[in-house]
Design an enzyme around this catalytic site. Sequence first.
Site, short mmCIF file in Angstrom:
data_model
loop_
_atom_site.label_atom_id
_atom_site.label_comp_id
_atom_site.label_asym_id
_atom_site.label_seq_id
_atom_site.Cartn_x
_atom_site.Cartn_y
_atom_site.Cartn_z
N ARG A 178 28.92 19.46 11.02
CA ARG A 178 29.64 20.17 10.09
C ARG A 178 31.11 19.52 10.18
NH1 ARG A 178 32.61 25.58 10.72
NH2 ARG A 178 33.33 26.00 8.51
N HIS A 205 38.58 24.00 4.38
CA HIS A 205 38.94 24.40 5.92
C HIS A 205 40.63 24.37 5.95
CE1 HIS A 205 37.08 24.99 9.81
NE2 HIS A 205 38.39 25.31 10.21
N GLU A 247 36.12 30.61 6.73
CA GLU A 247 37.11 31.88 7.34
C GLU A 247 38.23 32.12 6.04
OE1 GLU A 247 38.32 31.35 11.14
OE2 GLU A 247 36.66 31.07 12.12
N ASN A 307 31.16 32.41 12.04
CA ASN A 307 32.04 31.96 13.28
C ASN A 307 32.18 33.05 14.15
OD1 ASN A 307 32.11 29.65 11.97
ND2 ASN A 307 34.14 29.67 11.46
N TYR A 334 33.87 34.10 18.16
CA TYR A 334 34.48 33.69 19.37
C TYR A 334 34.67 34.89 20.32
CZ TYR A 334 35.61 29.43 17.23
OH TYR A 334 35.22 28.03 16.68
N GLU A 360 30.29 28.23 13.71
CA GLU A 360 31.37 27.89 14.90
C GLU A 360 31.12 28.80 16.03
OE1 GLU A 360 35.32 27.87 14.02
OE2 GLU A 360 35.00 26.51 12.04
C1 FCB Z 1 38.37 29.08 13.78
C2 FCB Z 1 38.80 27.93 12.97
C3 FCB Z 1 38.72 26.51 13.90
C4 FCB Z 1 39.23 26.52 14.77
C5 FCB Z 1 38.52 27.84 15.79
C6 FCB Z 1 39.00 27.62 17.23
O1 FCB Z 1 39.16 30.07 13.32
O2 FCB Z 1 37.66 27.80 11.86
O3 FCB Z 1 39.21 25.45 12.77
O4 FCB Z 1 40.31 26.63 14.94
O5 FCB Z 1 39.08 28.80 15.31
#
Ligand code: FCB
Length: 462
Positions: free
Chosen positions: A80, A124, A169, A296, A298, A365
């Site tokens: 990607r 992006h 995002e 995405n 985290y 992600e």
């Molecule tokens: C996301 C972004 C990516 C990277 C990660 C850690 O929000 O899409 O570009 O910065 O976080």
Amino acid sequence: MPTTPARAFPEDFLWGTATAAYQVEGAAAEDGRGPSIWDTFSHTPGRVDHGDTGDVACDHYHRLEEDLGILARLGVGAYRFSISWPRVLPGGGDRLNRRGLDFYSRLVDGLLERGVAPVATLYHWDLPQELEDAGGWPHRDTALRFAEYAHRMGKALGDRVHTWITLNEPWCSAYLGYASGVHAPGRTDPAGALAAVHHLNLGHGLAVQALRATAAPPARVAVTLNLHHVRGVSERDAEAVRRVDALANRAFLGPMLDGAYPPDLIEATASVTDWSFVHDSDEATACQALDLLGVNYYSPVLVRARDGETADGPASPWIACGDVEFVRQPGPYTEMGWSIDETGLTELLLRLHGDHPSLPLMITENGAAFADVLDGDGRVRDERRVDYLRRHLTAVADAIDAGADVRGYFVWSLMDNFEWAHGYAKRFGIVYVDRETLDRTWKDSAHWYRDVVATGTVPDPS
Ligand code: FCB
């Protein structure tokens, strides 16, 4: 004794890694590339830690062959990447920059030659500066320009790229770019941020139409959202959870998947805007059939109702959430200060599957920053990243077992890169990049991930 494979993934599960143009390419002023809002922002003193910029980044633009070789040796099924809008259409107009497009053409061909499927993200975050000067995402015309750009890319690369992501995002583009101002273009204008939300949604819908009209079938079209898994401290915090969920998630999911903004979002933000920038058929336009939803993930979010005074600072991304308190969650944390909690990923995937059972999901992600060190023997022993990835992949397997239709997983990131306002200080890569020489070194996590990809299983940690 071989290690017992802990979790096996479906045979056709797509394994990949992800990057984004401004974070890795460099060559910022080369071959006719125009400036983006991130060039301007990173060159503005005080905006990015240590004054870092993406001028050189990982120099991926010039090290394409080497990086393709790394992807081939990792054995991933997909890569990607994002296309830099100002590299292919400098100024955001309609003059195609052949030399810029050639780079992506070589990238796509190089991937295909190595059996790696290209997954192209159109946006992006690197808006051509000229479009920001003309009003940026709060301005309706930007959505129309975005659709033209999508059309051009579909025509130019759609014979070879079969998976497209319109936006990455949009939460960050709108709220960090125009409300808190910690991302480019660095504005602090809540009403403008909500207009940006809408024009990103509209631009997405128009771009889906443009890609469907130009890319060769069977093109799969998706959007990538950083959906927030929001939890309340107690049951009394249900309203706070609902408010944050509306702003973070349903502001995008509503128009894109259901064709309407949630009434509670409009109501909660009424003191900021009357939403008159939403024209009659816009919500229908934003709502185009998608082949995949990119997720995405985290870390989850924890909130509670704020006692007493509200605290709505002008520079918060959380518009009209002054009576909501964001609570620091228990550790452990990554180097970003984000709590490590993979259970949120399982819960989020199951919620999405429950709400939209026929829409396949893809983790576009997931990953973690740690203070990695290149040891004297040339190794990077990033066992914390291996643990993070193992936990989150297991969480994906849990969701699949519980019925979620998850088609793939992309590690963020292939290599250490320009982490936006944090510059190069935060290392997310599975490949280490030396900031002096730009040499690439596989971290232990890259070796681990190669084995996961090769076997389709996440091994037991023992
Ligand atoms: C996301 C972004 C990516 C990277 C990660 C850690 O929000 O899409 O570009 O910065 O976080």
